[in-house]
Design a protein around this motif. Structure first.
Motif, PDB file in Angstrom:
ATOM      1  N   GLU A  99       7.562   9.333 -11.452  1.00  0.00           N
ATOM      2  CA  GLU A  99       6.182   9.156 -10.962  1.00  0.00           C
ATOM      3  C   GLU A  99       5.193   9.228 -12.122  1.00  0.00           C
ATOM      4  OE1 GLU A  99       8.217  11.699 -10.003  1.00  0.00           O
ATOM      5  OE2 GLU A  99       9.106  10.550  -8.341  1.00  0.00           O
ATOM      6  N   ARG A 100       5.432  10.163 -13.025  1.00  0.00           N
ATOM      7  CA  ARG A 100       4.529  10.274 -14.175  1.00  0.00           C
ATOM      8  C   ARG A 100       4.645   9.049 -15.079  1.00  0.00           C
ATOM      9  NH1 ARG A 100       4.197  16.412 -16.607  1.00  0.00           N
ATOM     10  NH2 ARG A 100       4.177  17.551 -14.627  1.00  0.00           N
ATOM     11  N   ARG A 101       5.868   8.528 -15.193  1.00  0.00           N
ATOM     12  CA  ARG A 101       6.048   7.328 -16.017  1.00  0.00           C
ATOM     13  C   ARG A 101       5.221   6.170 -15.475  1.00  0.00           C
ATOM     14  NH1 ARG A 101      11.674   7.376 -18.977  1.00  0.00           N
ATOM     15  NH2 ARG A 101      11.805   9.631 -19.143  1.00  0.00           N
ATOM     16  N   GLU A 102       5.301   5.992 -14.157  1.00  0.00           N
ATOM     17  CA  GLU A 102       4.542   4.898 -13.550  1.00  0.00           C
ATOM     18  C   GLU A 102       3.040   5.137 -13.696  1.00  0.00           C
ATOM     19  OE1 GLU A 102       7.955   3.744 -10.224  1.00  0.00           O
ATOM     20  OE2 GLU A 102       6.303   5.096  -9.682  1.00  0.00           O
ATOM     21  N   ALA A 103       2.642   6.392 -13.492  1.00  0.00           N
ATOM     22  CA  ALA A 103       1.215   6.704 -13.626  1.00  0.00           C
ATOM     23  C   ALA A 103       0.726   6.455 -15.057  1.00  0.00           C
ATOM     24  CB  ALA A 103       0.963   8.149 -13.214  1.00  0.00           C
ATOM     25  N   LEU A 104       1.584   6.772 -16.007  1.00  0.00           N
ATOM     26  CA  LEU A 104       1.224   6.568 -17.416  1.00  0.00           C
ATOM     27  C   LEU A 104       1.060   5.076 -17.726  1.00  0.00           C
ATOM     28  CD1 LEU A 104       0.756   8.568 -19.702  1.00  0.00           C
ATOM     29  CD2 LEU A 104       3.169   8.389 -20.320  1.00  0.00           C
ATOM     30  N   ALA A 105       1.961   4.262 -17.196  1.00  0.00           N
ATOM     31  CA  ALA A 105       1.855   2.813 -17.407  1.00  0.00           C
ATOM     32  C   ALA A 105       0.558   2.277 -16.784  1.00  0.00           C
ATOM     33  CB  ALA A 105       3.064   2.098 -16.810  1.00  0.00           C
TER      34      ALA A 105
END
Lengths: 410, 410
Positions: free
Chosen positions: A196-202
């Motif tokens: 989830e954090r990866r997607e939010a970061l992108a």
């Protein structure tokens, strides 16, 4: 040197934006490595005992026999097409769907960062960087004159909510150009960013228009838990995000650093510019090393060899965590990694890692004090313990026993 | 790519100080190299027929057998001490007296220039460069945002009197940080700077406080005339000059470019800073390539092999000059080199090299039009003819015969 003339070293106005380069604290430790009986938790090197010596030798000899000219002549600046194809297949296994034209072979993934800095960062430009972070990234950005903005991390990597607030609060005139992170088994913290954090970061990269650097040298070294897709793979499902992510891969931790083979994956616009920068940096990565890497990857041995490395690192990690619990449960707390090479630890009671290191050296054990990994306000009680390079579980136990003695000798 | 989002390639404000990178004209020619029957005078590559394949293979195998870990693990950022010792011995043979601490192994000599630019050149800084010059030097300096000041050359290299006047006339606020030159068998002109000019140049560097870059990849390739000492060797006899000269050497033209082994020799102050820059650039040059180079140099084969290359290049040069006199005496004039890989030629009657190239391509022969080597006001009638990569004298004659046809087809 004569007395009547002026030496370049005295008068030259060198561009040197840093006074005390990061990494010098680490280099300072190198001199102790050669001491007889020294046990080191300090190194960022992969274990020399785990290189596939026979497989790499065969790949090198086959490459040279197959086409000595390809090994000896200048090669394509982007890298040998056959090697790039082999790397594309490797990336497919990591759920990353890209073509060879999106990929540049770099002289280690360190060069990928160097090239991206060259095309994007002018002196004074703002750059976001997770903190604590890989020291040579801090150093490379400082050398380029970047204004570093540290990004808070917790035991799961970058705190994306905090980063969002940080970005929203930024003066709009300060537009960060890059964000640097090692999202999987980070150096130094060993943490892994959840999906989830990866997607939010992108999404944040797209929203605030900064290039998101996903540096991934350790991603294959998972010894527990479920794999998480690279950010660059997840970005494909987020409309518009794909072009904002640049991925750096490397053979250094899964084959051998001595080849100096890394790669970048980026948008065509970024790749095109990085190629111009690569041309001016070293013309091309050693074709001898590239052909060796290509034949090694094509041999299929990597798929069998990575689990050998992972199992060995798993055992060494377990030895380290077990020894920490056994010997210093009241003195040292640490973050549990799911893979990689590092344990990020902290001295309880706010003792300084640099002070304890002096006593540790007397006991013939070393580690890297945390401040080497910080941009500004370092946690001076933190330390990085590398379990990768330890030769065996017995040495790990002995090393931690010595740490206990060092802690007791206050 | 989606339509509702903004792609990095569209909006990103890339730092790109050049519009049409130098060298693109050369790269454009690459596509013709594969055409059947093409004869190329365009390449800057050494002859692939002259690599000591057996000797290098043996060095590689011996290095790996002797110490596979030294080949596979990370190495010193400055380079392997044993290789640096071997290079110091090589430099002693060139009258250069320096220690291994003055020397950094670089990933090709191109990286030496890159590192020096990193520590010295900020955007807007003035840099002197001989003109015409090696295109990748122009490109590297442009990428760093340098303000390039071309320096006039004649058939003996840099016109030092003109340079002196140029420097005296400069606004004192514009202090050039570097001067770039290839003083021996220059690329593209093939010219060699006489000893008096070398000494005068070293004195100028000291007087005007710029770092003098002596790029010397071709120095060993002398096929006629007496050797001239490198500027860095001559500088030892000029009080105060020594620290202002930085020397770049390379194995690319005498062993093989595929190793990507070059070196820098500089003052301690500059070397120390270059090491920090090297650390951030690629951590270290491929240890596998370094160990191979070391064992090759230690084998003593280079002393026997360089004369083989020199004799071959001498014959190819003689074939080229003989063919130029035979086929196109009224159309092409050229500068006579004493070594190296290049003949710098000029179309008489102010015909444009780029126009003639189109017809030459039709005749299956190529060369590099001169403008690729200029910063500003190019001599558009000039061209570089490389005789090094031509496979034999017969091809050289045939290539020049085709040039004659191209010239006749106006």
């Amino acid at each position: 040197m004569t007395t009547n003339a002026t030496a370049a070293s005295d008068l030259y106005d060198f561009t040197e934006p840093f006074k005390a380069p990061q990494g010098s604290a680490i280099r300072e430790l190198f001199k102790y490595l050669a001491r007889p009986g020294m046990i080191s938790f300090a190194g960022g090197y992969p274990s020399k005992d785990l290189f596939d010596r026979a497989g790499i030798r065969r790949a090198m000899e086959e490459a040279y026999r197959a086409d000595p000219i390809a090994c000896l002549q200048y090669g394509d600046t982007a890298g040998a097409p056959a090697l790039r194809r082999a790397i594309v297949r490797l990336m497919n296994d990591r759920s990353v769907a890209r073509e060879i034209d999106d990929l540049i072979v770099t002289t280690g993934s360190q060069q990928g960062l160097d090239l991206l800095i060259k095309i994007l960062v002018a002196p004074g430009d703002a750059v976001l960087i997770e903190e604590p972070a890989y020291p040579a990234a801090i150093q490379a950005l400082r050398l380029a004159g970047a204004k570093l903005i540290p990004v808070r991390t917790d035991t799961q990597g970058i705190d994306v909510d905090a980063l969002t607030e940080q970005l929203e609060a930024l003066d709009p005139a300060v537009r960060p150009k890059l964000l640097y992170t090692v999202p999987t088994f980070a150096n130094p913290t060993g943490t892994t960013l959840p999906v989830e954090r990866r997607e939010a970061l992108a999404r944040l990269a797209m929203r605030f228009r900064f290039v998101l650097i996903e540096d991934d040298p350790y991603g294959e070294l998972r010894f527990t838990g479920d794999p998480v897709k690279p950010i660059i793979a997840l970005a494909d499902a987020i409309p518009g995000a794909r072009d904002w992510v640049v991925y750096f891969g490397s053979l250094s931790k899964i084959v051998a650093p001595g080849l100096r083979i890394g790669w970048s994956i980026a948008s065509p616009a970024i790749t095109r510019r990085m190629l111009v920068a690569k041309q001016t940096s070293d013309l091309c990565t050693s074709p001898l090393a590239q052909e060796t890497a290509r034949f090694y990857l094509e041999s299929g041995r990597l798929a069998e060899h990575v689990p050998v490395i992972v199992q060995a690192y798993k055992k060494r990690y377990e030895a380290l965590s077990s020894a920490l619990r056994q010997f210093v449960p009241d003195d040292i707390e640490y973050v549990v990694p799911q893979g990689g090479m590092f344990v990020w630890a902290r001295l309880k009671g706010d003792r300084l890692a640099a002070d304890v290191l002096k006593r540790a050296i007397e006991q013939n054990v070393i580690y890297v004090p945390g401040p080497a990994f910080y941009v500004h306000n370092a946690d001076e009680s933190s330390m990085r313990l590398s379990f990768a390079a330890a030769p065996g579980e017995a040495e790990v136990f002995e090393g931690v026993r010595r740490l206990k003695l060092a802690l007791a000798s206050r």
